[in-house]
Scaffold this motif. Structure first.
Motif, PDB file in Angstrom:
ATOM      1  N   GLU A  18      -5.817  -2.982  -0.118  1.00 12.46           N
ATOM      2  CA  GLU A  18      -6.957  -2.100  -0.391  1.00 12.46           C
ATOM      3  C   GLU A  18      -7.577  -1.538   0.897  1.00 12.46           C
ATOM      4  OE1 GLU A  18      -6.189  -4.661  -3.841  1.00 12.46           O
ATOM      5  OE2 GLU A  18      -6.320  -5.010  -1.676  1.00 12.46           O
ATOM      6  N   SER A  31       0.823  -1.206   0.000  1.00 10.27           N
ATOM      7  CA  SER A  31       0.000   0.000   0.000  1.00 10.27           C
ATOM      8  C   SER A  31       0.855   1.253   0.000  1.00 10.27           C
ATOM      9  CB  SER A  31      -0.929  -0.015   1.220  1.00 10.27           C
ATOM     10  OG  SER A  31      -1.761   1.115   1.220  1.00 10.27           O
ATOM     11  N   ARG A  82     -10.962   4.261  -1.192  1.00  7.96           N
ATOM     12  CA  ARG A  82     -10.802   2.812  -1.007  1.00  7.96           C
ATOM     13  C   ARG A  82     -12.055   1.979  -1.301  1.00  7.96           C
ATOM     14  NH1 ARG A  82      -5.938   2.483  -1.837  1.00  7.96           N
ATOM     15  NH2 ARG A  82      -4.394   2.354  -0.167  1.00  7.96           N
TER      16      ARG A  82
END
Length: 356
Positions: A303, A254, A335
């Motif tokens: 995510e 991420s 998101r």
């Protein structure tokens, strides 16, 4: 290969007892050259593995427990550190053990006394086994304890560091395929761990603080995750602090995807991380891991993880009122699609309710 194993079992003790290693000795040649070469040729897809026989250097005493190690250089190049697969002979040479094992020298990066060292190795082996139970379909076919009949500290370190494996009585072996089946399987498990955790496996499952978690993310090895929803982790996957265990390699995905920018305020620059060389940002689970039981699939996925500067990260943990709600709403917009792709369905209102 089986003939060589049986010859070692039969002749090693009478040949080596009380002797120091010489470079032209029979068993030095077997462990330093013949066995590693034979395994390299026999195992398909072993090119990325560093295969080494551990027998001691010339002019040192022969070890009571010789072994062959199978290592990924990204994780370790020595049986003293990291984690690896090994074929070990018991001290009486009557048994061999295939073992997913871990380095015994300094298991947490600093010097420990013998009792602390063995306790750390055993605790960490137990934690890795918990991690493996949802990754291995036939977990019950592996042995979770190791008995090498060890009398010295190094051998006891191998026993304490054993995670899973399979042992064999040498005199009952009639075909190399009996061993090869489990060796190939253990190496497959090892490759999954290396790809998923890299060198961070043993630190990830140790005692974790928020600071150590964020620090480990900065140096995490890149991992691969399958697409779509991922299986929910087993309910006993908790850290030593009682919280659900977070995978630093997943969080690092991420951070890389964000370009190492704060996703609430990209203009918030911090400083260059000495581990990654990038702008320092921290990882935050948008849906907190404490709510994992409310979801069908794994929520420790990229995510569900946002990159934040330390100031914005503290806002989500310690802020309130309109400022906090607006921050959550902004991150939800970013998101929402990714969460749904992972099978994680939550509304804006439900997400806000997790924070206030």
């Amino acid at each position: 290969m089986l003939d060589t194993v049986k010859a070692i079992s039969r002749d090693y003790i009478p040949y080596t007892e009380g002797k120091t290693v010489a470079s032209n000795d029979k068993f030095y040649k077997i462990f330093s050259k013949e066995l590693p070469t034979a395994f390299q040729n026999a195992l398909q897809g072993s090119e990325e593995l560093l295969i080494k026989g551990c027998i001691a250097q010339p002019n040192h005493r022969y070890p009571k427990i010789p072994l062959v190690t199978f290592m990924d250089a990204r994780v370790t190049n020595s049986a003293k550190s990291g984690y690896y697969v090994a074929l070990l002979f018991s001290e009486d040479m009557k048994r061999i053990l295939l073992s997913l094992n871990q380095g015994f020298e300094r298991p947490i990066g600093k010097k420990l006394n013998r009792t602390e060292k063995f306790r750390t190795l055993k605790d960490r082996a137990c934690s890795v086994r918990e991690e493996l139970q949802h990754l291995i379909n036939d977990f019950s076919t592996y042995e979770v304890s190791a008995d090498l009949g060890a009398s010295l500290e190094r051998g006891k370190g191998y026993e304490a560091g054993h995670i899973i494996g399979k042992s064999f009585e040498v005199n009952t072996l009639f075909s190399w395929s009996q061993i090869d089946k489990y060796l190939v399987s253990l190496l497959s498990i090892y490759r999954v761990l290396v790809e998923y955790y890299g060198s961070t496996l043993l630190t990830t499952i140790g005692i974790e603080t928020e600071d150590s978690f964020q620090k480990n993310i900065q140096k995490a090895h890149q991992c691969y995750l399958p697409d779509g929803p991922l299986p929910k982790p087993s309910p006993n996957q908790f850290s030593n602090t009682g919280s659900r265990r977070r995978n630093v390699a997943v969080s690092s995905i991420s951070l890389r995807n964000s370009g190492y920018l704060c996703q609430l305020e990209p203009a918030h620059k911090t400083f260059k991380s000495k581990s990654s060389g990038e702008n320092f940002v921290e990882a935050h689970h948008l849906v907190p891991l404490s709510y994992q039981d409310d979801f069908t699939f794994n929520i420790d996925v990229p995510e569900n993880i946002v990159a934040l500067c330390p100031t914005c990260h503290r806002l989500l943990h310690h802020g309130g009122g309109k400022e906090l709600i607006e921050a959550i709403e902004a991150l939800f917009v970013i998101r929402k699609t990714g969460l749904e792709h992972r099978g994680l369905h939550i509304s804006r209102e439900q997400l806000i309710s997790l924070y206030i």
